[in-house]
Design a protein around this motif. Structure first.
Motif, PDB file in Angstrom:
ATOM      1  N   ARG A 267      89.523 -24.320  81.302  1.00 53.82           N
ATOM      2  CA  ARG A 267      88.784 -24.896  80.181  1.00 53.82           C
ATOM      3  C   ARG A 267      88.701 -26.407  80.354  1.00 53.82           C
ATOM      4  O   ARG A 267      89.712 -27.062  80.599  1.00 53.82           O
ATOM      5  CB  ARG A 267      89.462 -24.560  78.846  1.00 53.82           C
ATOM      6  N   LEU A 268      87.478 -26.923  80.228  1.00 53.21           N
ATOM      7  CA  LEU A 268      87.242 -28.354  80.385  1.00 53.21           C
ATOM      8  C   LEU A 268      86.537 -28.900  79.158  1.00 53.21           C
ATOM      9  O   LEU A 268      85.526 -28.361  78.718  1.00 53.21           O
ATOM     10  CB  LEU A 268      86.375 -28.624  81.618  1.00 53.21           C
ATOM     11  N   VAL A 269      87.084 -29.979  78.600  1.00 52.42           N
ATOM     12  CA  VAL A 269      86.424 -30.705  77.521  1.00 52.42           C
ATOM     13  C   VAL A 269      85.809 -31.961  78.106  1.00 52.42           C
ATOM     14  O   VAL A 269      86.494 -32.750  78.764  1.00 52.42           O
ATOM     15  CB  VAL A 269      87.415 -31.074  76.396  1.00 52.42           C
ATOM     16  N   LEU A 270      84.516 -32.136  77.909  1.00 53.97           N
ATOM     17  CA  LEU A 270      83.803 -33.341  78.330  1.00 53.97           C
ATOM     18  C   LEU A 270      83.500 -34.146  77.077  1.00 53.97           C
ATOM     19  O   LEU A 270      82.826 -33.644  76.172  1.00 53.97           O
ATOM     20  CB  LEU A 270      82.513 -32.978  79.056  1.00 53.97           C
ATOM     21  N   ALA A 271      84.000 -35.374  76.993  1.00 53.63           N
ATOM     22  CA  ALA A 271      83.845 -36.150  75.765  1.00 53.63           C
ATOM     23  C   ALA A 271      83.608 -37.623  76.076  1.00 53.63           C
ATOM     24  O   ALA A 271      83.729 -38.069  77.219  1.00 53.63           O
ATOM     25  CB  ALA A 271      85.089 -35.989  74.893  1.00 53.63           C
ATOM     26  N   GLY A 272      83.272 -38.393  75.040  1.00 59.28           N
ATOM     27  CA  GLY A 272      83.009 -39.818  75.194  1.00 59.28           C
ATOM     28  C   GLY A 272      81.515 -40.105  75.140  1.00 59.28           C
ATOM     29  O   GLY A 272      80.681 -39.204  75.270  1.00 59.28           O
ATOM     30  N   GLY A 273      81.178 -41.365  74.946  1.00 56.88           N
ATOM     31  CA  GLY A 273      79.773 -41.741  74.806  1.00 56.88           C
ATOM     32  C   GLY A 273      78.901 -41.360  75.976  1.00 56.88           C
ATOM     33  O   GLY A 273      77.750 -40.941  75.810  1.00 56.88           O
TER      34      GLY A 273
END
Length: 336
Positions: A267-273
């Protein structure tokens, strides 16, 4: 529990009310006062101007967030505020306002790490998401990979050793004459050019590591642009955007896939502007699918700085007893 979130780490003043309970994460309001039009005049964020704008906006948008949510301060269970990292003057505005509000009303106060808040935005988008997982946070100030063991347990396993990806995009966008902030226009222009037109160095560092270095890529692109102009030629914006974006996307994908392999995570969370970049979202979505991993990416409105993500992160800090007192101070540094 209703959580009042406050965010003022850079050039967005934001206040939000979020309902956080077992199995339920609901945004009741998420007000953002943007300073883009002001900072566009200077081609980037001016810290002193940002701080003054936060002072002017924070009280107004806090009560707007409460009114929009249909609640009062008496309904709030805890106040969560971004205390680090970020622009120190901007952070101080939010922290001092939050401390005053919490103390005056007798509401528990929680300090939130801005990077953890970006990851927490995924909890609002995916109610089923639970740690552990791997997270890639890509923004104007951060490009890091984390092993997230629990809601408040983050371990840095990869990071940039100099510039962040967002900064690298913005600097080249400005030289190409794109309006501030340059990320959205850069994203569009990358579809109009040939990604193989210009040979650029990879930001993915060689060796047994999960780190990046964007300074060399940025310098190479700027040298290419300046070299062309010195010859009286105007470089093809589409080709530069496509080639530059491709170098960043490939580096992020390479190191992130290596991180998933190293951690054994699916599981990968991609976050940030910068997670709003369509090329990055597409590449990681396809790469995760190819190895049977799931990608969790917040909607575009939750990728940038906002208080809803701060409220979500603050809730989990509250649950483990990480409360703050009136001696809470802001810090420009990231101390995950």
């Amino acid at each position: 529990m209703l959580v009042l979130g406050l965010e003022s780490s850079c050039d967005e003043t934001s206040a939000a009310v979020v309902r956080m309970e077992d199995g339920k994460r609901e945004i009741l309001s998420n007000i953002v006062a943007s300073q883009i039009d002001v900072h566009r005049l200077y081609g980037g964020v001016v810290p002193e101007i940002a701080s003054r704008a936060h002072i002017e906006a924070i009280s107004r948008i806090t009560y707007e967030a409460l009114d929009t949510a249909g609640v009062t301060l008496a309904d709030i269970g805890t106040v969560a505020v971004t205390s680090h990292p970020g622009l120190i003057g901007a952070l101080i505005v939010g922290v001092n306002f939050a401390k005053s509000l919490a103390f005056a009303r007798g509401i528990p106060l929680v300090a939130v790490n801005h990077v953890k808040a970006h990851v927490a935005a995924a909890y609002l988008e995916y109610p089923e998401l639970r740690p552990p997982f791997t997270a890639l946070v890509v923004s104007g100030g951060h490009t890091s990979i984390y092993s997230v063991g629990d809601y408040t347990d983050f371990k840095v396993i990869g990071a940039t050793r100099d510039d962040a990806a967002g900064e690298a995009f913005d600097k080249v966008a400005r030289v190409l004459g794109m309006p501030y902030p340059g990320g959205a226009e850069f994203d569009k222009q990358a579809y109009l050019g040939d990604k193989k037109a210009i040979k650029l160095p990879s930001p993915a560092l060689l060796g047994d590591n999960l780190d990046f270095s964007f300074s060399g890529l940025k310098t190479a692109a700027l040298n290419y642009i300046n070299g062309a102009r010195q010859k009286g030629e105007e470089p093809n914006v589409g080709d530069i955007a496509a080639s530059y974006t491709d170098a960043i996307v490939k580096a992020l994908t390479k190191k992130t896939l290596a991180a998933l392999k190293e951690t054994g995570s699916k599981r990968l969370v991609l976050a940030g502007g910068v997670a709003a970049n369509s090329h990055i979202r597409k590449a990681l979505s396809e790469s995760c699918a190819s190895i049977g991993a799931e990608l969790y990416t917040p909607r575009i409105s939750l990728c940038g700085d906002n208080a809803a993500m701060v409220a979500a992160a603050g809730y989990y800090e509250y649950l483990v007893g990480n409360l703050s007192s009136t001696d809470l101070n802001a810090s420009a540094n990231d101390n995950i």
